[in-house]
Design an enzyme around this catalytic site. Structure first.
Site, PDB file in Angstrom:
ATOM      1  CG  ASP A 131      -5.308 -18.267  12.311  1.00 28.33           C
ATOM      2  OD1 ASP A 131      -6.383 -18.849  12.827  1.00 28.33           O
ATOM      3  OD2 ASP A 131      -5.196 -18.311  10.924  1.00 28.33           O
ATOM      4  CB  CYS A 189     -11.539 -16.828  15.122  1.00 31.58           C
ATOM      5  SG  CYS A 189     -12.262 -18.696  14.745  1.00 31.58           S
TER       6      CYS A 189
END
Length: 173
Positions: free
Chosen positions: A72, A104
């Protein structure tokens, strides 16, 4: 437990490429996610975060799920970039105008970066690609990812030789 307010899925279209940028579903929200995929005609989902749902229901609906997780807030590793661009070249060459979904966790970092790479590889300047995505997905792409895209040098991997004219053409014309 309070529900997170997630942004709605966003379609990004350029030439004959179509992307659906979205956040990750959970098993509880999977039916809505599948409805969204069908609405946009997405038959491929690229999951670039940790697994949060069972992909079996998607596969039963004819939707392929590809897992290429990366950290991330970080730019994608070279292998993910290569695999992503190879997938797109095959997908959009064989089925121009089809839609590839990518997600995501929140749909603001990793997924938009991959879409930006596709736009850059098909000839768009990095600044234009970022602006194009941010017009549709406010808050997309953090400063670390922005620096990565600024330094990224496209190799025109979304281009191919036309067998009839032997000229280089964009796979997404």
């Amino acid at each position: 437990m309070a529900r997170m307010n997630r942004p709605a899925p966003v379609e990004v279209s350029y030439r004959h490429m179509r992307f659906l940028i979205t956040h990750n579903p959970s098993n509880a929200t999977l039916s809505t996610f599948i409805e969204d995929l069908k609405k946009y005609g997405a038959t491929t989902v690229v999951r670039v975060c940790e697994v949060t749902y069972d992909k079996t229901p998607l596969e039963k609906d004819g939707i392929t799920v590809v897992d290429w997780p990366f950290d991330d807030g970080a730019p994608p590793p070279g292998k993910v970039v290569e695999d992503w661009l190879s997938l797109l070249k095959a997908k959009f060459y064989n089925d121009p105008g089809s839609c590839v979904a990518v997600h995501c966790v929140a749909g603001l970092g990793r997924a938009p970066v991959l879409v930006a790479l596709a736009l850059i590889e098909s000839g768009m300047k990095y600044e234009d690609a970022i602006q194009f995505i941010r017009q549709k997905r406010r808050g997309a792409i953090n400063s670390k990812q922005l620096t990565y895209l600024e330094k990224y040098r496209p190799k025109q991997r979304l281009r191919f030789k036309d067998p009839h004219t032997h000229k280089t053409r964009c796979c997404v014309m």
